[in-house]
Structure formats: structure tokens, C-alpha cells
Design a protein around this motif. Structure first.
Motif, PDB file in Angstrom:
ATOM      1  N   GLY A   1       0.617  -1.015  -0.535  1.00 41.50           N
ATOM      2  CA  GLY A   1      -0.029  -0.331  -0.145  1.00 41.50           C
ATOM      3  C   GLY A   1       1.189   1.112   0.222  1.00 41.50           C
TER       4      GLY A   1
ATOM      5  N   GLY B   1      -9.378  10.862   2.006  1.00 38.43           N
ATOM      6  CA  GLY B   1      -9.183   9.776   0.746  1.00 38.43           C
ATOM      7  C   GLY B   1     -10.202   8.904   0.451  1.00 38.43           C
ATOM      8  N   SER B   2     -10.151   7.985  -1.087  1.00 39.17           N
ATOM      9  CA  SER B   2     -11.201   7.166  -0.640  1.00 39.17           C
ATOM     10  C   SER B   2     -12.170   7.237   0.002  1.00 39.17           C
ATOM     11  CB  SER B   2     -10.546   6.097  -2.309  1.00 39.17           C
ATOM     12  OG  SER B   2      -9.333   5.464  -1.666  1.00 39.17           O
ATOM     13  N   GLN B   3     -11.503   6.359   1.590  1.00 40.75           N
ATOM     14  CA  GLN B   3     -12.371   6.017   2.402  1.00 40.75           C
ATOM     15  C   GLN B   3     -13.530   6.621   2.757  1.00 40.75           C
ATOM     16  OE1 GLN B   3     -11.064   3.381   3.601  1.00 40.75           O
ATOM     17  NE2 GLN B   3     -13.156   2.648   4.578  1.00 40.75           N
TER      18      GLN B   3
ATOM     19  N   TYR C   1     -10.594  -5.685  -0.852  1.00 39.79           N
ATOM     20  CA  TYR C   1     -10.207  -4.314   0.031  1.00 39.79           C
ATOM     21  C   TYR C   1     -10.893  -3.973   0.878  1.00 39.79           C
ATOM     22  CZ  TYR C   1      -8.365   0.182   1.302  1.00 39.79           C
ATOM     23  OH  TYR C   1      -7.999   1.465   1.217  1.00 39.79           O
TER      24      TYR C   1
ATOM     25  N   TYR D   1     -19.111  -3.392  -5.667  1.00 42.40           N
ATOM     26  CA  TYR D   1     -18.141  -2.643  -5.465  1.00 42.40           C
ATOM     27  C   TYR D   1     -16.703  -3.598  -6.413  1.00 42.40           C
ATOM     28  CZ  TYR D   1     -13.588  -1.204  -3.395  1.00 42.40           C
ATOM     29  OH  TYR D   1     -11.748  -1.145  -3.793  1.00 42.40           O
TER      30      TYR D   1
ATOM     31  N   THR E   1     -12.744  -3.087  -8.374  1.00 47.05           N
ATOM     32  CA  THR E   1     -11.153  -2.463  -8.608  1.00 47.05           C
ATOM     33  C   THR E   1     -10.904  -3.370 -10.235  1.00 47.05           C
ATOM     34  OG1 THR E   1      -9.943  -4.329  -7.388  1.00 47.05           O
ATOM     35  CG2 THR E   1     -10.877  -2.794  -6.526  1.00 47.05           C
TER      36      THR E   1
ATOM     37  N   MET F   1      -8.064  -6.002  -6.475  1.00 47.67           N
ATOM     38  CA  MET F   1      -6.873  -5.925  -5.077  1.00 47.67           C
ATOM     39  C   MET F   1      -7.198  -6.915  -4.357  1.00 47.67           C
ATOM     40  SD  MET F   1      -4.890  -4.476  -2.749  1.00 47.67           S
ATOM     41  CE  MET F   1      -4.113  -4.115  -1.697  1.00 47.67           C
TER      42      MET F   1
ATOM     43  N   ASP G   1     -13.798   1.034  -8.096  1.00 51.44           N
ATOM     44  CA  ASP G   1     -12.490   2.200  -7.301  1.00 51.44           C
ATOM     45  C   ASP G   1     -11.433   1.884  -8.288  1.00 51.44           C
ATOM     46  OD1 ASP G   1     -10.361   2.149  -5.111  1.00 51.44           O
ATOM     47  OD2 ASP G   1     -10.750   0.589  -3.634  1.00 51.44           O
TER      48      ASP G   1
ATOM     49  N   TYR H   1      -8.025   2.692  -7.709  1.00 55.19           N
ATOM     50  CA  TYR H   1      -7.201   3.316  -6.785  1.00 55.19           C
ATOM     51  C   TYR H   1      -5.368   3.378  -7.405  1.00 55.19           C
ATOM     52  CZ  TYR H   1      -5.703  -1.201  -6.152  1.00 55.19           C
ATOM     53  OH  TYR H   1      -5.481  -3.013  -6.714  1.00 55.19           O
TER      54      TYR H   1
ATOM     55  N   THR I   1      -7.969   8.181  -5.349  1.00 59.88           N
ATOM     56  CA  THR I   1      -7.590   8.660  -4.565  1.00 59.88           C
ATOM     57  C   THR I   1      -6.074   9.210  -4.875  1.00 59.88           C
ATOM     58  OG1 THR I   1      -6.484   7.927  -2.422  1.00 59.88           O
ATOM     59  CG2 THR I   1      -6.612   6.285  -3.937  1.00 59.88           C
TER      60      THR I   1
ATOM     61  N   SER J   1      -3.898   8.640  -2.829  1.00 60.40           N
ATOM     62  CA  SER J   1      -3.136   8.168  -1.928  1.00 60.40           C
ATOM     63  C   SER J   1      -1.981   7.120  -2.709  1.00 60.40           C
ATOM     64  CB  SER J   1      -4.045   6.973  -0.748  1.00 60.40           C
ATOM     65  OG  SER J   1      -4.307   7.739  -0.379  1.00 60.40           O
ATOM     66  N   LYS J   2      -1.975   6.600  -3.685  1.00 61.29           N
ATOM     67  CA  LYS J   2      -0.853   6.056  -4.419  1.00 61.29           C
ATOM     68  C   LYS J   2       0.206   6.339  -5.308  1.00 61.29           C
ATOM     69  CE  LYS J   2      -2.890   2.684  -2.197  1.00 61.29           C
ATOM     70  NZ  LYS J   2      -2.565   2.040  -1.477  1.00 61.29           N
TER      71      LYS J   2
ATOM     72  N   ARG K   1      -4.269  12.295   1.891  1.00 61.02           N
ATOM     73  CA  ARG K   1      -5.514  11.641   2.592  1.00 61.02           C
ATOM     74  C   ARG K   1      -6.426  12.850   1.502  1.00 61.02           C
ATOM     75  NH1 ARG K   1      -5.820   8.047   2.651  1.00 61.02           N
ATOM     76  NH2 ARG K   1      -7.784   8.091   3.242  1.00 61.02           N
TER      77      ARG K   1
HETATM   78  C1  LIG Z   1      -8.494  -1.066  -3.450  1.00 60.91           C
HETATM   79  C2  LIG Z   1      -7.745   0.326  -2.843  1.00 60.91           C
HETATM   80  N1  LIG Z   1      -8.545   1.395  -2.982  1.00 60.91           N
HETATM   81  C3  LIG Z   1      -8.190   2.592  -2.398  1.00 60.91           C
HETATM   82  C4  LIG Z   1      -7.373   2.789  -1.384  1.00 60.91           C
HETATM   83  C5  LIG Z   1      -6.719   3.649  -1.263  1.00 60.91           C
HETATM   84  O1  LIG Z   1      -7.708   4.335   0.127  1.00 60.91           O
HETATM   85  P1  LIG Z   1      -7.348   5.604   1.327  1.00 60.91           P
HETATM   86  O2  LIG Z   1      -7.733   6.810  -0.415  1.00 60.91           O
HETATM   87  O3  LIG Z   1      -7.830   5.780   1.841  1.00 60.91           O
HETATM   88  O4  LIG Z   1      -6.045   6.130   0.912  1.00 60.91           O
HETATM   89  C6  LIG Z   1      -6.295   1.371  -1.455  1.00 60.91           C
HETATM   90  C7  LIG Z   1      -5.029   1.685  -0.503  1.00 60.91           C
HETATM   91  O5  LIG Z   1      -4.830   0.547  -0.222  1.00 60.91           O
HETATM   92  C8  LIG Z   1      -6.415   0.634  -1.892  1.00 60.91           C
HETATM   93  O6  LIG Z   1      -5.625  -1.015  -1.921  1.00 60.91           O
END
Ligand SMILES: Cc1ncc(COP(=O)(O)O)c(C=O)c1O
Length: 494
Positions: free
Chosen positions: A135, A199-201, A225, A265, A267, A272, A300, A302, A330, A332-333, A340
Motif C-alpha cells: 500500500g 481519501g477514497s475511504q 479490499y 464494489y 477494482t 485488490m 475503485d 486506486y 485517490t 494515496s498511491k 488524505r
Molecule cells: C483497493 C484500494 N482502494 C483504495 C485505497 C486507498 O485508500 P485511501 O484513498 O483511503 O488512502 C487502497 C489503499 O491501499 C486500496 O488498496
């Protein structure tokens, strides 16, 4: 767990005075055993050392030495003045039957209970980076000096956006994302369809909250995920595990066994954790099912920026003619998780509803990072960073794949490695995932077992061969080499 229960566990740790093994080593082994068999669970705070000494009648140095060893091996985390905790990276032996909330005068509401238990087992990154953390992007590649300059410029000139601003997010950022998503992922949208999130969360939480009622069935990739199944469960949804094969989510299985799901949902670009991408026939079948059943599809996307071979398939959203896909992205990656920042692209009417929900939740995402990101994109740094990082990721991916082939080819088979920040490695010789993962922690490396992503309620159709997810993008070559050596020793029982 109550303090008295914890004290009871500690008071009964087996120590033999006068044995040849020093007391601190015995204490270290006893605490480690209690952690691994689940008597002490991740996140639990240990009592202060003086209480420990009193309970066991040992010296403070004995306790400090044991703590130091356990901390070095990743079982404990702690800092002066903050206390010592069982590391959340340690896999739990078995989930406790029900979440206790010590000190609460009244029990949590049923909804609250659902929320606080939904992501209990999701670990967060603790301690310095080590092989093979999942991650994580390559953070030392990020141009912090540029970001610093862009943020500082904004801080120097505060404007009306520094008050309460648009819950949908900073408009120039949404305009830039709109152009970027159209060009890179074929996403069809206007800036009014984009909502900036923490974040995507947060996007997944908002979507689950406003689209689902308790008991609604939803399709979830299995393995999948946990960051996504958490919000679905928190909303009280009935999460229905749908298997994933080489073509991605098995749509026919979902239609046969749970045709009335309200949401799916997925990916699709890079599943993932298995790393497969969803085939075009499956994408079309999923969209046709969703359109026919008036279900939502949450896409998603990501880590789609990082693809190392072949052209990426266009996003699912770009194929959607019925307005059923919500695209979640996101930073994040592509930048780093601690920022965030994320976003979602929703059909227009849903976007309006999501903006209202976002306002209820936190008014809006912090403005200055949004402004800095807009400048970062507009001035070309974003594109440059992606290109540079993609090359570095590909090199590290090659290093890992070649290292496995060279040193562990008889032990491991790699899954797809053409995109993302991590890859699956399957055991050829029937190793047990948990045992290997624990041995990894003892040797200072992180080996995420694939069963971490499995839904315990899933049937045998969802079973995947035993293996691990190995992060490569953030791991420097020397650390990766060290990780491979340790992994080899573990798998060969040395
Ligand atoms: C499938 C997936 N979606 C989203 C994210 C990222 O989440 P966030 O944007 O909340 O950091 C990750 C992070 O590991 C992920 O594995």
C-alpha cells in the motif's frame, strides 16, 4: 478487555526463576506467545512497566529488556510518555466474539457497534518502512520542496476560500481533475460531478451511508479490499462475497446467487489483492446487470496511474450509459497516503446528494492541500512525478520478480505484475500463510497473507491458493534484497 483481565494474563505468564534462560528472555517469549495466540490483541495497551514489575515480581530492567526485544521485532510499539501497545501489524489469532468498550457507561448503539467493529482488523502502517510493506508508493521520490513552495505561496496569500468553502471541494482542482480523468481514464464528467474527499475511504463511507439501508445485499469482491467492505458493513449492508478469477469479478456468480444486490464494489483496473484486470465481457455484463436491476457500481480505480505494460483498459465509468457507476479515485498511491486526498465522480443527481452528505460529515476537505494540489497539477509537476515514479516502480517490480525467479523460483509463483505497487506470490510448496507471516515479523519483514483479504463467510468458490501480497514500489533495492534473503530462509525452514 478490562484492565483486571489483562493483569490476570500478565500475572500468569510462565516464568521460571533460577532457570538458565535469563528472565527477560522468558518474559519476551511469554508475551510473544500471548500476542500470537490472541490473548493480547493488536492495539492493546500494556500496563506501565512499574505495574508489570509488581505483578510479576521482576526488576524494571527485565521488563525494559523484554519490551525492547519485542519492539525491535515489531510485536510492540511504543514511545516515551505515550505508552506501549501490541502492534496493530500483528495478525490477530481469532477475532474476539464482541467488541467490549471498557469504561462506557452505556452500550454503543447497534449502528455505532457496526461502525466501530467494521474495520477493527485493518492495520495501519507503523514503524519505519521495511520489506515488503503493502500500500505504499515511493515516498522519497515525491518533490516535497515543490509542494512546500506551493503551499507556502498559498499560506502567504489567504483569500475567501480560507473560510467555510464549497463542500464539493476547491473548484479549480475539480476542473483540473476533470481534464486529467478524461484524458487518462476516459472518465466522462463535468467538474460538478466531482466531490473531493478525505481519501477514497471517505468516499466509500459516504456512498455506503447514503445508498444503502441496513440489510441491503451488496456484492463485494472476495478476496477484496477491507477498506471497502468496512464502510459497507458499517452501513449495515449484507456483504455478499463474489469470487474473482483471471477475468476479474465473476458477474455470473453474483447474478446467480445474489441477483437483487443494491450495489457492487469492484477494482476493475487492478483487482485488490489478486492484481488481475477485469475483462471487457465481464465489464459489459456487470453494467448490464446494474442497469437492469437499478443497482450502483462503485469503481475503485486506486492505482491505475501505474501500469507498466500494455495499454490500460478504459474505466468502467467510460462504458456506463445508464448512470449507475460511481468512480472513486485517490491521491494515496500516486502521491502519498498521509495527504488524505481522494475524489469521486458521480452521476449529476447523486453528486448533489453526495455534496450534502459531505457537508454533514466534515463541511469540506482542508482547503490548502486542495489548492496546493491544483497548483501542482496546473504547473506540470503531477504529470512529471507520475512519469518518474512509474519508471522507478517498474525497476523495483523487475527487481522483485527477477529476485523471486532467481532465489525462490522453486518456492513461489508470481501473479500478474503489470501494474500497481505490489504483487501476489503464491506458495508452490503448501506453506501456511499465517505461519510464514509471523515468521516474517519475527525476522523484521512484512508478509501480508492473502487470507487477510478473504471474507470469513465466503464459500470455497472464493478460495485462492495460499500466498502473500508483497509491496515493491516503496522498498529500496538493498532492503528488498534483505527481504528476499529472509523470505528464502523462512520458506526453506532455515
Ligand atoms: C483497493 C484500494 N482502494 C483504495 C485505497 C486507498 O485508500 P485511501 O484513498 O483511503 O488512502 C487502497 C489503499 O491501499 C486500496 O488498496
Amino acid at each position: 478487555m478490562s484492565a483486571s483481565h489483562l493483569h490476570q494474563i500478565i500475572a500468569t505468564l510462565p516464568l521460571q526463576r533460577g532457570a538458565s534462560e535469563p528472565l527477560f528472555r522468558q518474559l519476551y517469549a511469554a508475551i510473544k506467545a500471548a500476542i500470537l495466540d490472541g490473548r493480547m490483541s493488536p492495539g492493546m495497551q500494556l500496563p506501565p512497566t512499574r505495574d508489570f514489575c509488581r505483578l510479576l515480581a521482576v526488576s524494571r530492567q527485565t521488563v525494559l529488556n523484554a519490551y525492547a526485544l519485542l519492539t525491535a521485532e515489531g510485536y510492540l510499539d511504543g514511545a516515551v510518555g505515550r505508552g506501549t501497545f501490541v502492534s496493530v501489524e500483528v495478525p490477530m489469532a481469532a477475532p474476539p466474539a464482541k467488541m467490549e468498550a471498557p469504561g462506557l457507561l452505556r452500550p454503543l448503539s447497534a449502528r455505532g457497534q457496526g461502525v466501530v467493529t467494521a474495520m477493527r482488523q485493518v492495520a495501519y502502517h507503523r514503524g519505519p518502512l521495511r520489506a515488503f510493506r503493502v500500500g505504499m508508493p515511493r515516498i522519497d521520490h515525491f518533490p516535497f520542496d515543490v509542494w512546500n513552495r506551493l503551499e507556502a505561496r498559498r499560506w502567504r496569500r489567504p483569500d475567501h476560500h480560507f473560510g467555510y468553502s464549497d463542500p464539493a471541494g476547491y473548484l479549480p482542482l475539480r476542473e483540473l481533475l476533470c481534464v486529467y480523468l478524461k484524458a487518462s481514464r476516459g472518465v466522462q464528467c463535468t467538474p460538478q460531478q466531482i466531490v473531493i474527499t478525505s481519501g477514497s475511504q471517505q468516499a466509500l463511507f459516504l456512498l455506503s451511508t447514503i445508498l444503502l439501508a441496513p440489510g441491503d445485499p451488496v456484492w463485494m469482491e472476495s478476496p477484496g479490499y477491507r477498506g471497502a467492505s468496512g464502510p459497507l458493513r458499517a452501513a449495515g449492508a449484507r456483504v455478499f462475497p463474489v469470487p474473482v478469477d483471471a477475468q476479474g469479478l465473476d458477474v455470473a456468480y453474483g447474478m446467480a446467487h445474489c441477483p437483487q444486490a443494491k450495489l457492487a464494489y469492484v477494482t476493475p483496473s487492478h483487482q485488490m489483492p489478486l492484481g488481475v484486470s477485469m475483462s471487457l465481457p465481464r465489464r459489459l455484463a456487470l453494467l448490464a446487470w446494474a442497469a437492469h436491476n437499478k443497482a450502483w457500481v462503485v469503481e475503485d480505480d486506486y492505482d491505475s496511474e501505474y501500469r507498466y505494460a500494455g495499454a490500460p483498459l478504459a474505466s468502467l465509468q467510460s462504458l456506463d450509459r445508464a448512470g449507475c457507476v460511481v468512480y472513486v479515485g485517490t491521491l494515496s498511491k500516486v502521491l502519498f497516503p498521509g495527504l488524505r486526498l481522494g475524489y469521486m465522480v458521480a452521476p449529476p443527481a447523486l453528486a448533489e446528494a453526495l455534496v450534502q452528505a459531505k457537508a454533514v460529515m466534515d463541511r469540506h476537505t482542508a482547503i490548502v492541500p486542495q489548492m496546493a494540489l491544483a497548483d501542482f497539477i496546473a504547473e506540470g509537476h503531477f504529470g512529471r512525478h507520475i512519469r518518474r515514479t512509474r519508471d522507478s516502480n517498474a525497476e523495483r517490480r523487475d527487481l522483485l520478480v527477477r529476485g523471486i525467479a532467481r532465489e525462490l523460483g522453486d518456492q513461489l509463483a508470481c501473479g500478474p505484475a503489470d501494474s500497481g505497487l505490489e504483487l501476489c506470490a503464491y506458495f508452490r510448496a503448501g506453506h501456511d500463510e499465517e505461519t510464514v507471516s509471523r515468521a516474517g515479523l519475527e525476522r523484521g519483514i512484512e508478509l501480508r497473507p492473502l487470507n487477510h483479504y478473504a471474507d470469513p463467510a465466503a464459500g470455497p468458490e472464493c478460495a485462492t491458493p495460499p500466498g502473500m501480497l508483497l509491496g515493491f514500489a516503496a522498498i529500496p533495492p538493498a532492503e528488498m534484497e534483505h527481504g528476499l534473503q529472509e523470505l528464502g530462509r523462512i520458506l526453506r525452514g532455515r
